[in-house]
Design a protein around this motif. Structure first.
Motif, PDB file in Angstrom:
ATOM      1  N   ALA A  46       0.826  -1.207   0.000  1.00 29.27           N
ATOM      2  CA  ALA A  46       0.000   0.000   0.000  1.00 29.27           C
ATOM      3  C   ALA A  46       0.862   1.259   0.000  1.00 29.27           C
ATOM      4  CB  ALA A  46      -0.929  -0.008   1.217  1.00 29.27           C
ATOM      5  N   LEU A  47       1.921   1.253   0.819  1.00 28.06           N
ATOM      6  CA  LEU A  47       2.802   2.412   0.891  1.00 28.06           C
ATOM      7  C   LEU A  47       3.569   2.612  -0.419  1.00 28.06           C
ATOM      8  CD1 LEU A  47       4.187   2.038   4.508  1.00 28.06           C
ATOM      9  CD2 LEU A  47       2.806   3.943   3.642  1.00 28.06           C
ATOM     10  N   HIS A  48       4.025   1.514  -1.014  1.00 29.12           N
ATOM     11  CA  HIS A  48       4.772   1.615  -2.271  1.00 29.12           C
ATOM     12  C   HIS A  48       3.907   2.241  -3.356  1.00 29.12           C
ATOM     13  CE1 HIS A  48       7.098   0.540  -5.816  1.00 29.12           C
ATOM     14  NE2 HIS A  48       8.109   0.257  -5.037  1.00 29.12           N
ATOM     15  N   LEU A  49       2.666   1.778  -3.459  1.00 31.57           N
ATOM     16  CA  LEU A  49       1.767   2.312  -4.479  1.00 31.57           C
ATOM     17  C   LEU A  49       1.490   3.790  -4.236  1.00 31.57           C
ATOM     18  CD1 LEU A  49      -0.786  -0.623  -4.854  1.00 31.57           C
ATOM     19  CD2 LEU A  49       1.152  -0.076  -6.316  1.00 31.57           C
ATOM     20  N   LYS A  50       1.337   4.159  -2.965  1.00 27.08           N
ATOM     21  CA  LYS A  50       1.044   5.562  -2.643  1.00 27.08           C
ATOM     22  C   LYS A  50       2.258   6.445  -2.894  1.00 27.08           C
ATOM     23  CE  LYS A  50      -0.882   8.513   0.970  1.00 27.08           C
ATOM     24  NZ  LYS A  50      -1.452   8.554   2.337  1.00 27.08           N
ATOM     25  N   LEU A  51       3.437   5.956  -2.550  1.00 27.96           N
ATOM     26  CA  LEU A  51       4.648   6.760  -2.677  1.00 27.96           C
ATOM     27  C   LEU A  51       5.091   6.937  -4.119  1.00 27.96           C
ATOM     28  CD1 LEU A  51       6.781   5.321   0.273  1.00 27.96           C
ATOM     29  CD2 LEU A  51       5.965   7.671   0.067  1.00 27.96           C
TER      30      LEU A  51
END
Length: 396
Positions: A195-200
């Motif tokens: 989730a963080l990778h996609l958001k970042l």
């Protein structure tokens, strides 16, 4: 704490109680190392290869990855993989296999953040006792010597699923209860990291600077981000689609045709270009959308930016009336070809295949292919897709 499955043959979504195996100090140390490695992957946009390397070493996995899938139909649209042969992602994206992959079907049905495996530690069986005799997964399992497969549903939202999958060679036997426990401890961290990778790195804003420049170009242009969603469409593209009967943008922000089969071709071509962008391959793809005499050629080119997280796809849209003959004299001059070759090139620029050209020109398929080979050789193109893209751009 996540419950583990028993070794019974019950369906994977049936909750059963199971006494937890114990974790040794070595197990806990390995778990901490895996979690640390996983979160270190967020320091840049290159994906999860360091975590995959550590996971492979710990669990003796031979291949797998994190796959983003649409549902109904189930298709791969992005992902990070390990252990597969070169070109696997492109082949998988452009195949029907995700819809029939028994591992993916199994893991998509699981509750989020819960690992399961085919054998669940049962050494008396093999994966071939679980897979159907006509299964496409069975064919793959036989070819690579698969002994077991473990996986989990990372997230499910907005009509799409993210799945983690890890296949294992038969020489290492099935995944044990201890190993599934350790995977389940990792599960929420995998969800957070994805989730963080996609958001970042892969949100709409990634291509914002490039998108702001699009309206300075009168040609209809669209930029797709690394998930295949539209990051920006310029005013010319929006105007074209507003007046088009064959091409539009749907609610999730994806390009779609009035024909579902063409929509699928579009998504496959966009995803292939995204994979190519990460590999620095600039090979274009062209998809034709038509309704009545209206025909729109969508020329897709992988974008390789200075910062890799801004990679994506640029689409150029060309709208024309298919009842009008292309300028064959211009084709002869620009592509150094004979009148017969120019006639074939004109048909290719309208989206016709070699067999379509042969039927339309009343020539043999062999002759049509020879003309295409000659056009490729004379103009220095290796692939027919490159030639078609250039033909469309020249005539557009």
């Amino acid at each position: 704490m996540t419950k583990l499955k028993s070794r019974s043959h019950s369906p994977p979504n049936e909750e059963l109680s199971l006494a937890f195996p114990t974790l040794t100090a070595e197990d806990l140390q390995a778990y901490n190392t895996l979690v640390s490695t996983l979160y270190r992957c967020l320091h840049d946009n290159t994906g999860f290869q360091p975590f995959f390397d550590a996971f492979q070493h710990r669990f003796k996995a031979m291949q797998g990855g994190i796959l983003g899938l649409t549902s109904n139909p189930q298709r791969m649209v992005y992902g990070w993989t390990f252990g597969y042969p070169e070109g696997f992602e492109e082949w998988y994206i452009n195949s029907d296999l995700p819809e029939r992959d028994e591992a993916l079907i199994r893991y998509v049905k699981l509750p989020p953040r819960q690992f399961d495996s085919f054998l669940r530690g049962d050494t008396s069986r093999t994966v071939f006792d679980v897979l159907g005799p006509e299964s496409q997964t069975r064919v793959w399992a036989e070819q690579v010597g698969m002994g077991d497969s473990a996986g989990m549903l990372v997230t499910r939202e907005n009509g799409s699923n993210v799945v983690f999958i890890a296949n294992r060679h038969k020489e290492f036997g099935p995944y044990t209860d201890d190993e599934l426990l350790q995977m389940n401890l990792l599960a929420p961290h995998i969800e957070n990291a994805v989730a963080l990778h996609l958001k970042l790195y892969e949100t709409r804003s990634d291509n914002e600077n490039l998108a702001m420049a699009l309206n300075h170009v009168k040609k209809p242009l669209i930029v797709f981000n690394a998930l295949g969603n539209i990051a920006q469409a310029n005013d010319a593209a929006l105007a074209l689609m507003e007046n088009s009967r064959s091409l539009s943008i749907n609610d999730p922000g994806r390009l779609q045709s009035a024909d579902r089969r063409i929509t699928r071709k579009l998504q496959d071509a966009i995803t292939t270009c995204i994979v190519h962008s990460h590999k620095g391959i600039l090979s274009p793809q062209t998809v034709f959308c038509s309704r009545g005499h209206e025909r729109i050629a969508v020329c897709l080119t992988p974008l390789v930016a200075d910062s890799a997280e801004n990679n994506g796809v640029l689409a150029e849209l060309f709208c024309f009336d298919s009842s009008l003959e292309p300028d064959q004299e211009r084709l002869q001059t620009l592509f150094q070809c004979t009148p017969a070759e120019a006639a074939v090139a004109a048909d290719m620029a309208q989206g016709l295949s070699a067999s379509d050209v042969a039927e339309r020109k009343q020539i043999s398929i062999h002759t049509a292919r020879q003309h295409i080979k000659s056009l490729l050789a004379k103009n220095g193109y290796r692939k027919q897709t490159e030639l078609v893209s250039m033909l469309v751009r020249v005539l557009g």
